[in-house]
Design an enzyme around this catalytic site. Structure first.
Site, mmCIF file in Angstrom:
data_model
loop_
_atom_site.group_PDB
_atom_site.id
_atom_site.type_symbol
_atom_site.label_atom_id
_atom_site.label_comp_id
_atom_site.label_asym_id
_atom_site.label_seq_id
_atom_site.Cartn_x
_atom_site.Cartn_y
_atom_site.Cartn_z
ATOM 1 N N ASN A 73 8.035 96.222 11.832
ATOM 2 C CA ASN A 73 9.369 95.691 12.118
ATOM 3 C C ASN A 73 9.594 94.256 11.630
ATOM 4 O O ASN A 73 10.728 93.867 11.400
ATOM 5 C CB ASN A 73 9.700 95.819 13.609
ATOM 6 C CG ASN A 73 8.724 95.091 14.501
ATOM 7 O OD1 ASN A 73 7.549 94.941 14.177
ATOM 8 N ND2 ASN A 73 9.186 94.637 15.647
ATOM 9 N N ARG A 80 2.023 85.222 11.125
ATOM 10 C CA ARG A 80 1.734 84.724 12.478
ATOM 11 C C ARG A 80 0.270 84.925 12.836
ATOM 12 O O ARG A 80 -0.272 84.230 13.700
ATOM 13 C CB ARG A 80 2.641 85.422 13.492
ATOM 14 C CG ARG A 80 2.755 84.685 14.807
ATOM 15 C CD ARG A 80 3.927 85.161 15.612
ATOM 16 N NE ARG A 80 3.707 86.459 16.227
ATOM 17 C CZ ARG A 80 4.647 87.136 16.898
ATOM 18 N NH1 ARG A 80 5.864 86.648 17.004
ATOM 19 N NH2 ARG A 80 4.372 88.296 17.441
ATOM 20 N N LYS A 92 -4.719 94.969 7.894
ATOM 21 C CA LYS A 92 -4.117 96.290 7.677
ATOM 22 C C LYS A 92 -2.627 96.203 8.004
ATOM 23 O O LYS A 92 -2.241 96.153 9.161
ATOM 24 C CB LYS A 92 -4.755 97.364 8.560
ATOM 25 C CG LYS A 92 -4.253 98.775 8.204
ATOM 26 C CD LYS A 92 -4.314 99.730 9.351
ATOM 27 C CE LYS A 92 -3.226 99.518 10.358
ATOM 28 N NZ LYS A 92 -1.857 99.783 9.800
ATOM 29 N N SER A 107 2.303 99.079 19.713
ATOM 30 C CA SER A 107 2.598 99.745 20.978
ATOM 31 C C SER A 107 1.515 99.487 22.014
ATOM 32 O O SER A 107 0.338 99.252 21.679
ATOM 33 C CB SER A 107 2.735 101.254 20.762
ATOM 34 O OG SER A 107 1.479 101.848 20.531
ATOM 35 N N GLU A 166 -0.442 91.801 21.171
ATOM 36 C CA GLU A 166 0.989 91.583 21.384
ATOM 37 C C GLU A 166 1.613 92.967 21.399
ATOM 38 O O GLU A 166 1.757 93.611 20.353
ATOM 39 C CB GLU A 166 1.569 90.711 20.277
ATOM 40 C CG GLU A 166 2.915 90.100 20.632
ATOM 41 C CD GLU A 166 4.068 90.998 20.248
ATOM 42 O OE1 GLU A 166 4.591 91.678 21.159
ATOM 43 O OE2 GLU A 166 4.450 91.028 19.079
ATOM 44 N N SER A 193 11.727 83.045 19.996
ATOM 45 C CA SER A 193 10.518 82.840 19.194
ATOM 46 C C SER A 193 10.577 81.543 18.405
ATOM 47 O O SER A 193 11.638 81.170 17.881
ATOM 48 C CB SER A 193 10.326 84.008 18.222
ATOM 49 O OG SER A 193 10.285 85.237 18.904
#
Length: 495
Positions: free
Chosen positions: A159, A167, A182, A237, A258, A450
Site C-alpha cells: 500500500n 522507513r 522482500k 496483517s 507494524e 505520520s
C-alpha cells in the site's frame, strides 16, 4: 511509448533480484499488473529459497565493512539517496501510480514522505549517543554504547511501496546493519527503484539485497530460520505478524511489527465541522482508504451528526474516480478483485443492520479495473463488521455518540490500537481523551498522523516497536556496556 517505458527499461525488473551488488534473473518471473485496467506492466524476477540464502550470505559478507564505515560516511550515502528521490520524484510517482493505482497527488505525497526518511536518518546516523558514569557503589566506571543488531530481514506491504521500504531501510542502514528486503509482489517496482537509488548513491555491494517473490512463505521462512539473520521488521496483517513472531521466538530474533489498524475518528459536539470534514477526507480517503492509519470508523456527537454527514457526503460525491495515471483522478482503484469483494461484504453487513447510504461517488463507465465507489454510510451500528474490522477501502461509516464513557468503550473496543483522530475546539478535553485512547498515535485537529521525526507504531494487536524518530534507529541497535575497574591506583612513593 508510454512515459513508464523508459523507466522500466532502466529498472530492468526481469533482472530484479539484487544480491551482493549484482542484479540477477531468477529461474522464473511474475507479472505485475496495473490495478486500474488489469494490464501487465512488467515481468519481475521471482526469487526462491536459493536466492534468499544467497542474499543472506551477501549481507553477512558486507556486514563488517558496513558496521565499521564511519557514521558520517553512512549519513552522506543516505542523504545522497534523499536527494536522488527528490530529483527523480516524477519517476517514482509514475511507478506508484501504475503498480499501486494511487492518484498522482497521493503518489507524490508518498514519495516526499518516503524520501524524508533518508534525510531524517542521515541526520540521526551521526548522533550515535552513549553514556558514561560512575557506579553507585564507587570503584567502577560504566560506558554504554550501541551497536548494529546485525543482518535485518525487511518485509514490506503493497500500500506504500516507497515509504514502507524507506522507513525500514533508512534506520537499518544508519545503524550499521546490512539487510535483505522482500517487497510485496503486487508492487515490487518501486522498491527496485529505491534500491537502485541507494546503489547510485554509493552504497557498498551487499549492504542491501532485494528478493522479490510470489512465494513469500518460502523466502521469509528461509530468512527466519537462518542463524545469521538477527532482526526482522514486518509491516502487514496481524495474522501474518503473529506467525512471524512465532518463528522469531524459535531463535529469539529481534522483531518489529507494524500490523493492522482500525483508527477511530472522533468529532466532538464543539468541533469545527469544516475542519473535521477536511480532516476526514484526508484521514479516510488518502490512498483510497488503503492505509493502516486510515480513519476506519467515524464517531460523531449526535448533536452534530446530521450536519457532519451531509457535509462529508457532499465532498465524497464530488470525488473524481479514475486511474492514477490520470492527473485529474483523486481516488484510484483498490489493489485487487478480492479487495473489492471484501469491502462489498462489509457494506452489505452494515446495510443489513440498519445503516443507510448517505453518498456514493460516481465511477465512470469506461473503467475496467478494481474500483470501488467512495461511499459514506450513516446511522451505522457500533457492532457492524465495517466498524469492528479494518475496511481498507474508501468507505466511511458514521456512528453517533453522546456519552463520553460510551464513546471510549466504542473507541477502545476493537483489538487494534494503531492511530486515532480527535476533533474538538477544547484542546484540553481532546488531549485528555487522547491519553485514554488505546492507540500508539493520536492526531488532534488534523487528518495526518505520520511523520519521519515521530515514533510510528501501535498498541495491543497493532504491533511491537516503533519506526521513525530516535526510536526507529534504536530498533536496529543493541545496547552494550563496558564495566571498567576504577579502584584507586596505588603509587610507589619515591625517596
Amino acid at each position: 511509448m508510454s512515459k513508464l517505458d523508459p523507466i522500466l527499461t532502466r529498472l530492468d525488473p526481469e533482472a530484479g533480484i539484487l544480491i551482493g551488488g549484482q542484479w540477477r534473473r531468477g529461474s522464473r518471473s511474475f507479472d505485475v499488473d496495473n490495478p486500474a485496467d488489469k494490464t501487465i506492466l512488467a515481468r519481475v524476477a521471482d526469487g526462491d529459497k536459493t536466492q534468499a540464502l544467497a542474499a543472506v550470505s551477501a549481507a553477512v559478507a558486507a556486514a563488517a565493512g558496513w558496521r565499521d564505515t564511519s557514521p558520517r560516511s553512512r549519513s552522506e550515502i543516505l542523504y545522497r539517496t534523499f536527494e536522488a528521490m527528490r530529483r527523480d520524484a516524477d519517476e517514482f510517482v509514475a511507478l506508484i501510480c501504475a503498480e499501486n493505482g494511487k492518484s498522482e497527488a497521493d503518489a507524490r505525497a508518498e514519495v516526499g514522505y518516503a524520501a524524508e526518511f533518508f534525510r531524517w536518518f542521515a541526520e540521526e546516523a551521526v548522533r550515535t549517543g552513549g553514556q558514561y558514569g560512575e557506579a553507585p557503589a564507587g570503584g567502577v566506571r560504566t560506558v554504554v554504547t550501541h551497536r548494529p543488531v546485525g543482518v535485518a530481514a525487511l518485509i514490506t506491504p503493497w500500500n506504500f511501496p516507497a515509504a514502507m521500504a524507506t522507513r525500514k531501510l533508512a534506520p537499518a542502514l544508519a545503524a550499521g546493519c546490512t539487510v535483505v528486503l522482500k517487497p510485496a509482489a503486487e508492487t515490487p517496482l518501486t522498491a527496485l527503484a529505491v534500491a537502485r537509488a541507494l546503489e547510485a548513491a554509493g552504497l557498498p555491494d551487499g549492504v542491501v539485497n532485494v528478493v522479490p517473490t510470489t512465494d513469500p512463505a518460502e523466502v521469509v521462512t528461509t530468512w527466519m530460520e537462518s542463524p545469521q539473520v538477527r532482526k526482522v521488521s514486518f509491516t502487514g496483517s496481524t495474522g501474518v505478524g503473529r506467525h512471524l513472531l512465532r518463528q522469531a521466538s524459535e531463535r529469539i530474533v529481534n522483531a518489529s511489527m507494524e500490523l493492522g489498524g482500525n483508527a477511530p475518528f472522533v468529532v466532538a459536539a464543539d468541533a469545527d465541522l469544516e475542519a473535521a470534514v477536511d480532516g476526514a477526507m484526508i484521514a479516510k480517503f488518502r490512498g483510497g482508504g488503503q492505509a493502516c492509519t486510515a480513519a476506519n470508523r467515524i464517531y460523531v456527537h449526535d448533536s452534530r451528526a446530521f450536519d457532519f454527514t451531509a457535509m462529508l457526503a457532499a465532498r465524497v460525491r464530488a470525488l473524481r474516480v479514475g486511474p492514477g495515471t490520470d492527473a485529474r483522478s483523486e481516488i484510484g482503484p483498490l489493489i485487487s478483485s478480492r479487495a473489492v469483494e471484501n469491502v462489498q461484504g462489509l457494506v452489505d453487513d452494515a446495510l443489513s443492520r440498519g445503516a443507510r447510504i448517505a453518498a456514493v461517488a460516481e465511477i465512470p463507465d469506461n473503467l475496467s479495473g478494481y474500483f470501488y465507489a467512495p461511499t459514506v454510510l450513516g446511522d451505522v451500528a457500533p457492532d457492524a463488521a465495517a466498524v469492528q474490522n479494518e475496511i481498507f477501502a474508501p468507505v466511511a461509516p458514521v456512528v453517533t455518540w453522546n456519552d463520553e464513557s460510551e464513546l471510549l468503550d466504542m473507541v477502545n473496543g476493537p483489538e487494534m490500537g494503531l492511530a486515532a483522530y480527535i476533533y474538538s475546539r477544547d484542546l484540553k478535553w481532546a488531549m485528555q481523551i487522547g491519553e485514554r485512547v488505546d492507540a500508539g498515535m493520536v492526531a488532534l485537529n488534523r487528518g495526518l498522523v505520520s511523520d519521519p521525526s515521530a515514533p510510528f507504531g501501535g498498541l495491543k494487536q497493532s504491533g511491537l516497536g516503533r519506526e521513525g524518530a530516535r526510536e526507529g534507529l534504536a530498533e536496529y541497535q543493541e545496547t552494550q556496556y563496558l564495566s571498567i575497574d576504577w579502584s584507586p591506583v596505588e603509587r610507589a612513593v619515591s625517596t
